[in-house]
Design a protein around this motif. Structure first.
Motif, PDB file in Angstrom:
ATOM      1  N   THR A   1      25.616   7.233  34.911  1.00  0.00           N
ATOM      2  CA  THR A   1      25.209   6.574  36.598  1.00  0.00           C
ATOM      3  C   THR A   1      25.643   4.950  35.996  1.00  0.00           C
ATOM      4  O   THR A   1      25.271   4.144  34.559  1.00  0.00           O
TER       5      THR A   1
ATOM      6  N   THR B   1      23.374   7.201  49.765  1.00  0.00           N
ATOM      7  CA  THR B   1      22.026   7.131  50.471  1.00  0.00           C
ATOM      8  C   THR B   1      21.355   5.912  50.207  1.00  0.00           C
ATOM      9  O   THR B   1      22.347   5.125  49.228  1.00  0.00           O
TER      10      THR B   1
ATOM     11  N   ARG C   1      28.658   9.703  44.627  1.00  0.00           N
ATOM     12  CA  ARG C   1      27.316   9.087  44.871  1.00  0.00           C
ATOM     13  C   ARG C   1      27.386   7.924  44.981  1.00  0.00           C
ATOM     14  O   ARG C   1      26.520   7.298  43.494  1.00  0.00           O
TER      15      ARG C   1
ATOM     16  N   GLN D   1      37.029   3.703  45.921  1.00  0.00           N
ATOM     17  CA  GLN D   1      35.966   3.893  46.998  1.00  0.00           C
ATOM     18  C   GLN D   1      35.840   2.567  47.350  1.00  0.00           C
ATOM     19  O   GLN D   1      35.527   2.626  48.534  1.00  0.00           O
TER      20      GLN D   1
ATOM     21  N   ARG E   1      31.900   6.741  52.675  1.00  0.00           N
ATOM     22  CA  ARG E   1      31.374   7.514  51.532  1.00  0.00           C
ATOM     23  C   ARG E   1      30.308   8.171  51.582  1.00  0.00           C
ATOM     24  O   ARG E   1      29.852   8.020  51.975  1.00  0.00           O
ATOM     25  N   ASP E   2      30.627   8.475  50.123  1.00  0.00           N
ATOM     26  CA  ASP E   2      29.100   9.328  49.977  1.00  0.00           C
ATOM     27  C   ASP E   2      27.845   8.521  50.234  1.00  0.00           C
ATOM     28  O   ASP E   2      27.879   7.654  48.284  1.00  0.00           O
TER      29      ASP E   2
ATOM     30  N   TYR F   1      22.289   9.624  40.334  1.00  0.00           N
ATOM     31  CA  TYR F   1      23.811   9.239  40.898  1.00  0.00           C
ATOM     32  C   TYR F   1      24.945   8.581  40.352  1.00  0.00           C
ATOM     33  O   TYR F   1      24.454   7.738  39.329  1.00  0.00           O
ATOM     34  N   ASP F   2      26.019   8.323  41.219  1.00  0.00           N
ATOM     35  CA  ASP F   2      27.030   7.405  39.986  1.00  0.00           C
ATOM     36  C   ASP F   2      26.916   6.142  40.144  1.00  0.00           C
ATOM     37  O   ASP F   2      27.365   5.417  38.883  1.00  0.00           O
TER      38      ASP F   2
END
Length: 307
Positions: free
Chosen positions: A96, A27, A2, A165, A24-25, A69-70
């Protein structure tokens, strides 16, 4: 994995948009004004590397963050960093990783002090981009690279996971094993370019045409000496590239700080030039240097702007 992209400006909008394009995820952490803008237009990228329009990118406001989030990608201006850290703090969890794309080094100190040394990677981007009046991301050149890595050097599992990613997204990415060296080399060039173009109110080419090549080289050499004192002397290729850019006849290029000054906007005087001067060797440039004069010029501009 994320990703939380802090803001959807020129940097966050571009790299976050490309990650979304690749599935990709992602936000975006936004302010209400940008939320309203994106509700009308979507996230629009105009680029030589391919245009993109994302009608409704997922976003959250600071008070709506629901957990960690990651990876948090931070591309704010340095003078907004304190409030930016406040806004994304609820998204920072035990595992994170924070990937900042600001110039200089002061932001690294601030992020590490707030969230812990182990959470902060080194990072930089090589791109010329801006937002137009309608909020579209305008990519102005062919380069769109993002470099990142462990500040201690080498590779790690988390850097490799981020690399996986980024692979396949429409931008250049490099998992660097020597990211601090690269960050210092960029800082030397950015500070030189900002210092000389804001001081002389001219492009690189105009400065050369006016006989000011030695002024540009003097400020570059001073910045390089400060980097060397801190253990990051620019490598030969970086020196050759920087000196060539600064002394290119006919070049229309100016630093982004000059563009900000020309439109009466805030500038990163302390973060880019002031902090570099604070790291110089004792006794270096005891008499006022070009870099010191450029800094005084920027501080005088900030005082006029504040008044």
């Amino acid at each position: 994995m994320r990703f939380l992209i802090v803001g959807a400006g020129a940097l966050g909008g571009y790299f976050g948009g490309r990650l979304l394009e690749a599935g990709r995820d992602v936000t975006f952490l936004l302010r209400p004004r940008r939320v309203a803008q994106l509700a009308k237009t979507g996230l629009v990228i105009q680029s030589p590397q391919g245009n993109l329009q994302l009608p409704a990118p997922r976003h959250v406001l600071a008070d709506g963050i629901d957990g960690p989030y990651d990876v948090i990608l931070v591309g704010s201006k340095a003078y907004d960093l304190a409030s930016t850290m406040d806004s994304f703090a609820p998204a920072v969890g035990p595992n994170t990783v924070i990937l900042p794309l600001l110039n200089g080094m002061q932001h690294i100190d601030a992020l590490a002090a707030r969230f812990g040394e182990e959470r902060v990677l080194g990072g930089l981007c090589l791109i010329s981009a801006t937002l137009d009046d309608e909020g579209r991301v305008l990519h102005l050149n062919d380069t769109h690279d993002l470099n990142y890595g462990e500040r201690a050097g080498g590779r790690s599992a988390r850097v490799d996971a981020i690399a996986a990613q980024f692979a396949g997204a429409n931008f250049g990415s490099n998992a660097s094993e020597n990211i601090l060296q690269e960050m210092w080399e960029k800082w030397v060039f950015i500070a030189s370019a900002a210092g000389v173009t804001t001081l002389l109110r001219s492009s690189f080419g105009e400065i050369v045409a006016a006989g000011g090549e030695a002024v540009s080289l003097s400020i570059f050499d001073e910045c390089s000496a400060i980097a060397a004192h801190n253990g990051f002397a620019p490598r030969a290729a970086a020196v050759q590239r920087g000196r060539a850019f600064l002394t290119m006849p006919g070049s229309p290029i100016t630093a982004s700080m000059y563009k900000d000054m020309a439109r009466g906007a805030a500038v990163e005087a302390d973060h880019i030039i002031g902090d570099l001067l604070r790291r110089k060797a004792p006794g270096q440039a005891a008499t006022p240097s070009v870099l010191q004069i450029a800094y005084v010029n920027l501080k005088a501009y900030e005082a006029r702007r504040a008044a």
